[in-house]
Design an enzyme around this catalytic site. Structure first.
Site, PDB file in Angstrom:
ATOM      1  N   PHE A  70     -10.422  -0.095   0.274  1.00 24.93           N
ATOM      2  CA  PHE A  70     -10.009  -0.973   1.357  1.00 24.93           C
ATOM      3  C   PHE A  70     -10.580  -2.358   1.099  1.00 24.93           C
ATOM      4  O   PHE A  70     -11.786  -2.524   0.928  1.00 24.93           O
ATOM      5  CB  PHE A  70     -10.442  -0.449   2.723  1.00 24.93           C
ATOM      6  CG  PHE A  70      -9.631  -1.055   3.820  1.00 24.93           C
ATOM      7  CD1 PHE A  70      -8.367  -0.563   4.119  1.00 24.93           C
ATOM      8  CD2 PHE A  70     -10.089  -2.159   4.521  1.00 24.93           C
ATOM      9  CE1 PHE A  70      -7.579  -1.158   5.090  1.00 24.93           C
ATOM     10  CE2 PHE A  70      -9.311  -2.756   5.499  1.00 24.93           C
ATOM     11  CZ  PHE A  70      -8.056  -2.250   5.785  1.00 24.93           C
ATOM     12  N   VAL A  71      -9.705  -3.352   1.031  1.00 25.90           N
ATOM     13  CA  VAL A  71     -10.137  -4.702   0.660  1.00 25.90           C
ATOM     14  C   VAL A  71      -9.922  -5.683   1.812  1.00 25.90           C
ATOM     15  O   VAL A  71      -9.011  -5.513   2.629  1.00 25.90           O
ATOM     16  CB  VAL A  71      -9.417  -5.197  -0.612  1.00 25.90           C
ATOM     17  CG1 VAL A  71      -9.787  -4.334  -1.812  1.00 25.90           C
ATOM     18  CG2 VAL A  71      -7.895  -5.222  -0.438  1.00 25.90           C
TER      19      VAL A  71
ATOM     20  N   LYS B 258      -1.376  -1.599  -4.430  1.00 30.90           N
ATOM     21  CA  LYS B 258      -2.136  -0.365  -4.691  1.00 30.90           C
ATOM     22  C   LYS B 258      -1.133   0.733  -5.005  1.00 30.90           C
ATOM     23  O   LYS B 258      -0.779   1.517  -4.128  1.00 30.90           O
ATOM     24  CB  LYS B 258      -2.919   0.046  -3.439  1.00 30.90           C
ATOM     25  CG  LYS B 258      -4.102  -0.804  -3.066  1.00 30.90           C
ATOM     26  CD  LYS B 258      -4.838  -0.100  -1.916  1.00 30.90           C
ATOM     27  CE  LYS B 258      -5.612  -1.021  -1.048  1.00 30.90           C
ATOM     28  NZ  LYS B 258      -5.999  -0.400   0.242  1.00 30.90           N
TER      29      LYS B 258
ATOM     30  N   ASP C 274       0.863  -1.184   0.000  1.00 34.06           N
ATOM     31  CA  ASP C 274       0.000   0.000   0.000  1.00 34.06           C
ATOM     32  C   ASP C 274       0.901   1.236   0.000  1.00 34.06           C
ATOM     33  O   ASP C 274       1.428   1.614  -1.047  1.00 34.06           O
ATOM     34  CB  ASP C 274      -0.912  -0.115   1.237  1.00 34.06           C
ATOM     35  CG  ASP C 274      -1.987   0.947   1.318  1.00 34.06           C
ATOM     36  OD1 ASP C 274      -2.602   1.248   0.300  1.00 34.06           O
ATOM     37  OD2 ASP C 274      -2.219   1.457   2.424  1.00 34.06           O
TER      38      ASP C 274
END
Ligand code: IMP
Ligand code: MG
Length: 178
Positions: A151-152, A130, A102
């Site tokens: 947001f996963v 990401k 991220d």
């Protein structure tokens, strides 16, 4: 649990297919070697279980505890690495196994930590990336999927320690984490 999800981004089948391909690539690249897979807990646990079974060369599997998020959905910018390793890194062909890249803060701290211990080589394998969220320069050597800026959760990824047990990866409804 399902009512908290916005959309399924990677189905069980898509994950299985891609993770199998990644394991096959690692098997080719590390032919004749015994890589040391270091999983970043806890998010990697399902990815590690699956990718390690797709790797056909002999490998050693270890884990490190790293935390940066606490119960929030954005990085605190601080990374805590549990430095009490009970294994040697010096001279090893290390592959870091991570769930998602991220901001890059976690992996750059871990990369530095491992590099200080003198591995023969170091590569980074992440299921998701990401790139739009990067704060420090960091690239994966093995990447499953480039992920939208949402947001996963699922397949090991959590929000506040929940949703890890979903067999697929889905985006979470913003009202759940904001
Ligand atoms: P970074 O330090 O910002 O690159 O964050 C990496 C870590 O944050 C990952 O190992 C995950 O544990 C967590 N993380 C980042 N994005 C997400 C997400 O969308 N869902 C769940 N966890 C995430
Ligand atoms: Mg996490």
């Amino acid at each position: 649990m399902k009512e908290d999800l916005k959309e399924i981004l990677y189905s069980e089948e898509a994950l299985k297919r891609r993770v199998t391909e990644m394991g096959a690539q690692i098997s080719v690249d590390y032919a004749g070697k015994t890589p040391l897979l270091i999983g970043v807990l806890k998010g990697c646990y399902i990815f590690m279980a699956d990718i390690s079974r797709s790797i056909s060369v002999s490998c050693e599997i270890r884990f490190v505890s790293v935390s940066s998020y606490g119960f929030s959905s954005v990085t605190s910018g601080k990374v805590k690495i549990d430095k009490n390793l009970d294994f040697e890194i010096a001279g090893r062909d290390v592959i870091i196994i991570e769930d998602i890249l991220d901001s890059g803060v976690t992996l750059s701290a871990l990369r530095e930590f491992i590099n200080e211990r003198g591995p023969a080589s170091l590569k980074i394998c992440t299921l998701l990336d990401k790139p739009s969220r990067r704060e420090v320069p960091m690239n994966a050597d093995y990447l499953g999927f480039e992920c939208p800026d949402e947001f996963v959760v699922g397949y090991g990824l959590d929000y506040a320690e929940r949703y890890r047990n979903l067999p697929y990866i889905a985006s979470l409804k913003p009202e759940i984490y904001s």
